[in-house]
Design a protein around this motif. Structure first.
Motif, short mmCIF file in Angstrom:
data_model
loop_
_atom_site.label_atom_id
_atom_site.label_comp_id
_atom_site.label_asym_id
_atom_site.label_seq_id
_atom_site.Cartn_x
_atom_site.Cartn_y
_atom_site.Cartn_z
N ALA A 48 -22.17 35.06 -31.14
CA ALA A 48 -22.34 34.77 -29.30
C ALA A 48 -21.86 33.96 -28.54
N GLU A 49 -21.87 32.64 -28.42
CA GLU A 49 -20.51 32.02 -27.95
C GLU A 49 -19.44 32.32 -27.86
N GLY A 50 -18.85 32.95 -28.57
CA GLY A 50 -17.33 33.42 -28.27
C GLY A 50 -17.35 34.69 -27.58
N ALA A 51 -18.04 35.47 -27.03
CA ALA A 51 -18.43 36.08 -25.95
C ALA A 51 -18.29 35.28 -25.06
N GLU A 105 -14.94 36.78 -42.11
CA GLU A 105 -13.64 35.95 -41.67
C GLU A 105 -12.94 37.00 -40.45
N GLN A 106 -13.65 37.89 -40.45
CA GLN A 106 -13.24 38.64 -38.80
C GLN A 106 -13.36 37.77 -37.71
N LEU A 107 -14.11 36.74 -37.90
CA LEU A 107 -15.06 35.79 -37.02
C LEU A 107 -13.90 34.77 -36.63
N VAL A 108 -13.07 34.45 -37.96
CA VAL A 108 -12.22 33.21 -38.09
C VAL A 108 -11.34 33.73 -37.73
N GLN A 109 -10.92 34.79 -37.80
CA GLN A 109 -9.32 35.53 -36.80
C GLN A 109 -10.07 35.50 -35.57
N ALA A 110 -11.28 35.96 -35.03
CA ALA A 110 -11.57 35.99 -33.71
C ALA A 110 -11.02 34.58 -33.22
N TRP A 111 -11.36 33.68 -33.88
CA TRP A 111 -11.01 32.59 -32.78
C TRP A 111 -9.64 31.80 -33.02
N ARG A 112 -9.13 32.47 -33.84
CA ARG A 112 -7.22 32.32 -34.05
C ARG A 112 -7.08 32.80 -32.66
N THR A 113 -7.29 34.34 -32.26
CA THR A 113 -6.51 35.12 -31.67
C THR A 113 -7.68 34.58 -30.20
N THR A 114 -8.64 34.37 -30.28
CA THR A 114 -8.93 33.37 -28.88
C THR A 114 -8.14 32.14 -28.45
N ALA A 115 -7.65 31.20 -29.30
CA ALA A 115 -7.13 30.22 -29.27
C ALA A 115 -5.46 30.64 -28.49
N GLN A 127 -11.03 42.09 -24.27
CA GLN A 127 -10.82 42.03 -25.83
C GLN A 127 -11.47 41.20 -26.81
N ARG A 128 -10.91 40.00 -26.95
CA ARG A 128 -11.78 38.86 -27.59
C ARG A 128 -13.51 39.03 -27.63
N GLU A 129 -14.03 39.07 -26.00
CA GLU A 129 -15.42 39.26 -25.85
C GLU A 129 -15.79 40.42 -26.41
N GLN A 130 -14.69 41.52 -26.77
CA GLN A 130 -15.73 42.38 -26.84
C GLN A 130 -15.87 42.75 -28.17
N ALA A 131 -14.72 42.45 -29.13
CA ALA A 131 -14.89 41.81 -29.96
C ALA A 131 -15.57 40.60 -30.87
N PHE A 132 -16.09 39.65 -30.36
CA PHE A 132 -16.84 38.34 -30.73
C PHE A 132 -18.46 39.30 -30.35
N ARG A 133 -18.68 40.27 -29.21
CA ARG A 133 -19.75 40.93 -28.97
C ARG A 133 -20.57 41.42 -30.49
N ARG A 134 -19.23 42.00 -30.77
CA ARG A 134 -19.72 43.42 -31.65
C ARG A 134 -19.88 42.52 -33.37
N LEU A 135 -19.00 41.34 -33.60
CA LEU A 135 -19.69 40.77 -34.28
C LEU A 135 -20.84 40.34 -34.06
N HIS A 136 -21.31 39.35 -33.56
CA HIS A 136 -22.88 38.80 -33.02
C HIS A 136 -23.32 40.41 -32.97
N ASP A 137 -23.61 41.42 -32.94
CA ASP A 137 -24.63 42.76 -33.11
C ASP A 137 -23.94 42.78 -34.94
N ALA A 138 -23.11 43.25 -35.18
CA ALA A 138 -22.96 42.86 -36.47
C ALA A 138 -24.20 42.21 -37.42
N PHE A 139 -23.70 40.52 -37.32
CA PHE A 139 -24.43 39.14 -38.07
C PHE A 139 -25.37 40.03 -37.98
N ASP A 140 -25.97 40.18 -36.66
CA ASP A 140 -27.72 40.77 -36.30
C ASP A 140 -28.01 41.16 -37.37
N ALA A 141 -27.42 42.40 -37.36
CA ALA A 141 -27.39 43.70 -38.67
C ALA A 141 -27.69 43.50 -39.58
#
Length: 146
Positions: A48-51, A105-115, A127-141
């Motif tokens: 969520a912080e990434g988004a 691992e997807q979150l780790v990759q998202a940090w690299r891509t965002t950097a 796209q990075r914001e959307q990827a972080f939102r999807r990961l946030h929802d996936a972790f919550d689920a």
């Protein structure tokens, strides 16, 4: 030698000898249901912080130096959580455990891509914001909150 010094030396010796044993035993801990839930909540918050960070970068509300340091901090926090998620889990947690590891691992990759995207055009940051939102929802689920 006074009695209190002798006792203090003995206590210090016991601590010095026991500390490595405790550290070895701590490294062999299994990831239980509660610990997995805590890590999933942590990773969800990091996503969520990434988004939020991607959105604010895209809007131009953050200085590049702040964003760089903050991205590094968030990536470091993700690495800490990844270390916890890497611990072995009992068989009943195995499917959730594997999924948590894959999402991490997807979150780790998202940090690299965002950097890499932070100094470029807005489209990659969106796209990075959307990827972080999807990961946030996936972790919550996965944690059972959705």
């Amino acid at each position: 030698m006074p009695e209190w010094r002798l006792s203090a030396c003995r206590a210090a010796a016991v601590l010095v000898l026991c500390a490595p044993l405790c550290a070895c035993q701590r490294g062999n801990e299994q990831l239980d249901e509660a610990a997995l839930g805590r890590q999933l909540r942590t990773l969800s918050s990091l996503a969520a912080e990434g988004a939020f960070l991607a959105r604010e970068l895209r809007a131009g509300h953050l200085s590049p130096s702040f964003a760089s340091v903050h991205l590094d901090d968030l990536a470091e926090d993700t690495d800490k959580a990844r270390s916890e998620i890497a611990k072995p889990a009992p068989s009943q947690l195995e499917p959730r455990h594997r999924e948590a590891q894959a999402l991490t691992e997807q979150l780790v990759q998202a940090w690299r891509t965002t950097a890499m995207a932070r100094n470029g055009p807005d489209a990659p940051l969106q796209q990075r914001e959307q990827a972080f939102r999807r990961l946030h929802d996936a972790f919550d689920a996965l944690e059972g909150r959705r």
